[in-house]
Design a protein around this motif. Structure first.
Motif, PDB file in Angstrom:
ATOM      1  N   TYR A 152       0.809  -1.223   0.000  1.00  0.00           N
ATOM      2  CA  TYR A 152       0.000   0.000   0.000  1.00  0.00           C
ATOM      3  C   TYR A 152       0.842   1.274   0.000  1.00  0.00           C
ATOM      4  CZ  TYR A 152       1.095  -0.921   4.886  1.00  0.00           C
ATOM      5  OH  TYR A 152       1.751  -1.224   6.043  1.00  0.00           O
ATOM      6  N   MET A 153       2.136   1.163  -0.294  1.00  0.00           N
ATOM      7  CA  MET A 153       2.966   2.368  -0.283  1.00  0.00           C
ATOM      8  C   MET A 153       3.922   2.409  -1.460  1.00  0.00           C
ATOM      9  SD  MET A 153       5.722   1.710   2.845  1.00  0.00           S
ATOM     10  CE  MET A 153       4.521   1.923   4.103  1.00  0.00           C
ATOM     11  N   GLN A 154       4.404   3.616  -1.731  1.00  0.00           N
ATOM     12  CA  GLN A 154       5.447   3.846  -2.725  1.00  0.00           C
ATOM     13  C   GLN A 154       6.694   4.307  -1.974  1.00  0.00           C
ATOM     14  OE1 GLN A 154       3.293   6.901  -4.900  1.00  0.00           O
ATOM     15  NE2 GLN A 154       3.353   5.586  -6.711  1.00  0.00           N
ATOM     16  N   ILE A 155       7.840   3.801  -2.380  1.00  0.00           N
ATOM     17  CA  ILE A 155       9.103   4.240  -1.798  1.00  0.00           C
ATOM     18  C   ILE A 155       9.783   5.136  -2.833  1.00  0.00           C
ATOM     19  CG2 ILE A 155      11.364   3.528  -0.911  1.00  0.00           C
ATOM     20  CD1 ILE A 155       9.064   2.640   0.886  1.00  0.00           C
ATOM     21  N   PHE A 156      10.101   6.365  -2.434  1.00  0.00           N
ATOM     22  CA  PHE A 156      10.780   7.301  -3.326  1.00  0.00           C
ATOM     23  C   PHE A 156      12.289   7.272  -3.140  1.00  0.00           C
ATOM     24  CE2 PHE A 156       6.713   9.951  -2.797  1.00  0.00           C
ATOM     25  CZ  PHE A 156       6.069   9.253  -3.794  1.00  0.00           C
ATOM     26  N   ASN A 157      12.744   7.100  -1.884  1.00  0.00           N
ATOM     27  CA  ASN A 157      14.179   7.148  -1.609  1.00  0.00           C
ATOM     28  C   ASN A 157      14.500   6.358  -0.346  1.00  0.00           C
ATOM     29  OD1 ASN A 157      16.846   8.135  -2.165  1.00  0.00           O
ATOM     30  ND2 ASN A 157      16.621   9.484  -0.407  1.00  0.00           N
ATOM     31  N   VAL A 158      15.640   5.683  -0.388  1.00  0.00           N
ATOM     32  CA  VAL A 158      16.188   4.995   0.779  1.00  0.00           C
ATOM     33  C   VAL A 158      17.616   5.491   0.915  1.00  0.00           C
ATOM     34  CG1 VAL A 158      16.800   2.779   1.813  1.00  0.00           C
ATOM     35  CG2 VAL A 158      14.770   2.943   0.355  1.00  0.00           C
ATOM     36  N   SER A 159      17.956   6.024   2.091  1.00  0.00           N
ATOM     37  CA  SER A 159      19.320   6.511   2.303  1.00  0.00           C
ATOM     38  C   SER A 159      19.866   5.971   3.615  1.00  0.00           C
ATOM     39  CB  SER A 159      19.371   8.046   2.287  1.00  0.00           C
ATOM     40  OG  SER A 159      18.512   8.570   3.267  1.00  0.00           O
ATOM     41  N   VAL A 160      21.179   5.845   3.665  1.00  0.00           N
ATOM     42  CA  VAL A 160      21.867   5.326   4.852  1.00  0.00           C
ATOM     43  C   VAL A 160      22.162   6.495   5.787  1.00  0.00           C
ATOM     44  CG1 VAL A 160      23.903   4.100   5.694  1.00  0.00           C
ATOM     45  CG2 VAL A 160      22.883   3.460   3.490  1.00  0.00           C
ATOM     46  N   VAL A 161      21.624   6.426   7.002  1.00  0.00           N
ATOM     47  CA  VAL A 161      21.885   7.442   8.028  1.00  0.00           C
ATOM     48  C   VAL A 161      23.161   7.072   8.780  1.00  0.00           C
ATOM     49  CG1 VAL A 161      21.000   8.550  10.124  1.00  0.00           C
ATOM     50  CG2 VAL A 161      19.430   7.957   8.262  1.00  0.00           C
ATOM     51  N   ASN A 162      23.224   5.832   9.250  1.00  0.00           N
ATOM     52  CA  ASN A 162      24.413   5.286   9.918  1.00  0.00           C
ATOM     53  C   ASN A 162      24.697   3.925   9.311  1.00  0.00           C
ATOM     54  OD1 ASN A 162      24.806   7.351  11.913  1.00  0.00           O
ATOM     55  ND2 ASN A 162      22.994   6.552  12.951  1.00  0.00           N
ATOM     56  N   GLY A 163      25.884   3.747   8.766  1.00  0.00           N
ATOM     57  CA  GLY A 163      26.258   2.483   8.158  1.00  0.00           C
ATOM     58  C   GLY A 163      26.716   1.468   9.187  1.00  0.00           C
ATOM     59  N   PRO A 164      26.818   0.211   8.782  1.00  0.00           N
ATOM     60  CA  PRO A 164      27.293  -0.829   9.693  1.00  0.00           C
ATOM     61  C   PRO A 164      28.793  -0.690   9.953  1.00  0.00           C
ATOM     62  CG  PRO A 164      27.001  -1.720   7.496  1.00  0.00           C
ATOM     63  CD  PRO A 164      26.506  -0.309   7.456  1.00  0.00           C
ATOM     64  N   SER A 165      29.247  -1.209  11.073  1.00  0.00           N
ATOM     65  CA  SER A 165      30.675  -1.141  11.392  1.00  0.00           C
ATOM     66  C   SER A 165      31.392  -2.436  11.053  1.00  0.00           C
ATOM     67  CB  SER A 165      30.874  -0.807  12.875  1.00  0.00           C
ATOM     68  OG  SER A 165      30.253  -1.792  13.682  1.00  0.00           O
ATOM     69  N   ARG A 166      30.663  -3.535  10.915  1.00  0.00           N
ATOM     70  CA  ARG A 166      31.299  -4.836  10.670  1.00  0.00           C
ATOM     71  C   ARG A 166      31.029  -5.387   9.272  1.00  0.00           C
ATOM     72  NH1 ARG A 166      32.928  -6.934  15.643  1.00  0.00           N
ATOM     73  NH2 ARG A 166      33.112  -9.016  14.759  1.00  0.00           N
ATOM     74  N   GLY A 167      29.865  -5.158   8.728  1.00  0.00           N
ATOM     75  CA  GLY A 167      29.505  -5.697   7.423  1.00  0.00           C
ATOM     76  C   GLY A 167      29.450  -4.613   6.363  1.00  0.00           C
ATOM     77  N   GLN A 168      28.937  -4.986   5.198  1.00  0.00           N
ATOM     78  CA  GLN A 168      28.788  -4.055   4.073  1.00  0.00           C
ATOM     79  C   GLN A 168      27.301  -3.872   3.791  1.00  0.00           C
ATOM     80  OE1 GLN A 168      31.434  -2.566   2.444  1.00  0.00           O
ATOM     81  NE2 GLN A 168      32.661  -3.489   4.059  1.00  0.00           N
ATOM     82  N   LEU A 169      26.904  -2.636   3.492  1.00  0.00           N
ATOM     83  CA  LEU A 169      25.509  -2.319   3.228  1.00  0.00           C
ATOM     84  C   LEU A 169      25.400  -1.580   1.905  1.00  0.00           C
ATOM     85  CD1 LEU A 169      22.540  -2.160   4.302  1.00  0.00           C
ATOM     86  CD2 LEU A 169      23.187   0.042   5.301  1.00  0.00           C
TER      87      LEU A 169
END
Length: 125
Positions: free
Chosen positions: A63-80
């Motif tokens: 029931y929703m549309q996503i316009f943008n996804v942004s990283v606020v805080n990235g992971p310290s151990r893995g990759q995102l």
């Protein structure tokens, strides 16, 4: 006249090679996805992932549309990586441990535009 069977064989071989390289779906790494409402809300998810494994997770509800996804805080151990209206998290292979990251999602929930903050805690399997 013989060119067609050879061409068809080439197409079949190419299709087989491409399907061998296609991504394979892994087990569900986010067990319970609490819906966010795009109403300046904050939602917390917990993910379990094996060392060296990947998790690909979509964020859009029907029931929703996503316009943008942004990283606020990235992971310290893995990759995102943000992938369309979702994300891909890759756990590191050596010294598994807990991790976390935060995403900001903007879009439209039915007719109302807004944002949500998604905090994801990552635990080793």
């Amino acid at each position: 006249m013989r060119a067609r069977p050879v061409l068809l064989t080439g197409v079949v071989v190419a299709a087989s090679a491409i399907s061998a390289l296609a991504a394979h779906a892994g087990p569900l790494c986010v067990k319970e996805r609490t819906p966010f409402a795009l109403s300046d809300d904050t939602v917390r998810w917990t993910m379990q992932i094996a060392p060296g494994a990947d998790c690909i997770q979509g964020l859009r509800w029907s029931y929703m549309q996503i316009f943008n996804v942004s990283v606020v805080n990235g992971p310290s151990r893995g990759q995102l990586a943000v992938v369309g209206s979702g994300f891909r998290y890759s756990a590191e292979n050596q010294t598994p441990g807990t991790d976390k990251f935060t995403l900001l999602i903007s879009g439209k929930n039915r007719h109302d535009p807004g944002t949500s903050t998604l905090e994801v805690e990552v635990n080793p399997q």
